[in-house]
Design a protein around this motif. Structure first.
Motif: not given
Length: 335
Positions: A282-301
């Motif tokens: 979701i984050p780098t295709t729909n440019w929104m926050f995910p609804v689960v904690d991805l930890g280090d998997g969330l892009d630093p941007a």
């Protein structure tokens, strides 16, 4: 020799018939969504690939021009709709969707989701979120407004582009943001904003293009929008102005239609949509926050984006009962 060939032909024919039968048994899950979600660059294709790898089915996206458009289509089609699910409504139109009586309870346990507000909806499952905000170019606007009143106080030649609340969920979100922040003063705020409004576009993409082309100084979008420019363009000059009165969120949701013949499969898709595998898309295709904690998997941007200190909200029953009047109030004030 003839006998052997006949037997071989029979085996091949039987195999083809078996493959054909299996193909016919393979269910198709039809999902209505908005065009950006189903686009090649959106999350749709990757979600389709991921879900089909585990469901033994075919996922078919059917795109409308907007999420409000998907709801209008289902309202027109009623129980005859081909849709099994809608993906891309948000909490601001969920109440209207609920009143149609077309949606089934999802039955999922959503207790572990990470959202800006507590979620306990029995019919709609959230899959991403962000807060509405005005984008600005930090290289040309050194001091962005810190409230709607600050924005009103800027010179009249500072122009903003916004979206129509009747056709675009961001436009509806702005309407509710102003109402949640100012209540009975909403009409006053709209009248103050009038000199700054360059245009009210039908959809978000039209107004955002005006901003990128330099026609508008600011545009209504999301606090996560700068992440796109950082990741895709290595540009950190586009930022979200954070307002002291707080920000209104958009929580995008999905719901199963009662008329769907594939109830279990539809709920299986909702389970997949809220899984870590799907949420990482979701984050780098729909440019929104995910609804689960991805930890280090969330892009630093995303991790580094400033976010509002206060999340505003309105009761669903108030939105259902009064949104038409609020829209009329807004349109009368800015025309």
């Amino acid at each position: 020799m003839v006998s052997f060939a006949s037997k071989a032909l029979a085996v091949v024919t039987l195999g083809l018939l078996t493959v054909s039968a299996l193909a016919q048994d393979k269910p198709t899950l039809t999902v209505y969504t908005y065009d950006g979600f189903a686009a090649d660059w959106g999350p749709g294709p990757k979600l389709k690939e991921g879900f089909e790898a585990q469901c033994g089915c075919t996922l078919n996206w059917v795109a409308a021009d907007s999420s409000i458009g998907t709801l209008r289509r289902v309202q027109l089609e009623g129980d005859t709709t081909e849709a099994d699910l809608i993906v891309g409504l948000d909490q601001s139109i969920a109440g209207e969707a609920r009143t149609t009586g077309l949606f089934a309870e999802h039955g999922l346990d959503l207790g572990g989701l990470a959202l800006p507000e507590t979620w306990s909806d029995a019919e709609f499952v959230p899959f991403d979120y962000s807060h509405f905000a005005f984008m600005y170019h930090s290289d040309t606007m050194a001091e962005p407004p810190r409230s709607f009143e600050d924005l009103i106080a800027l010179p009249d030649d500072v122009k903003i582009a916004i979206q129509d609340p009747r056709s675009a969920t961001p436009g509806l979100g702005l309407l509710l943001w102003v109402k949640a922040a100012y209540g009975d003063r909403a009409e006053e705020i709209w009248k103050g904003l009038k000199p700054h409004i360059l245009t009210v576009t039908r959809e978000w993409s039209e107004s955002y293009s005006l901003f990128l082309e330099g026609e508008a100084d600011m545009v209504l979008s999301y606090t996560t929008s700068p992440a796109y420019h950082i990741v895709e363009e290595d540009d950190d000059t586009i930022k979200a102005a954070l307002f002291d009165e707080g920000h209104y969120p958009q929580i995008e949701v999905a719901g199963v239609l009662k008329s769907s013949p594939h109830q279990d499969l539809a709920r299986q898709f909702l389970t997949y949509l809220t899984s870590a595998e799907a949420q990482a898309i979701i984050p780098t295709t729909n440019w929104m926050f995910p609804v689960v904690d991805l930890g280090d998997g969330l892009d630093p941007a995303f991790a580094g984006l400033p976010q509002p200190d206060k999340t505003l909200s309105l009761p669903e029953e108030d939105i259902v009962a009064h949104s038409a009047d609020w829209i009329a109030e807004m349109l009368a004030a800015i025309q």
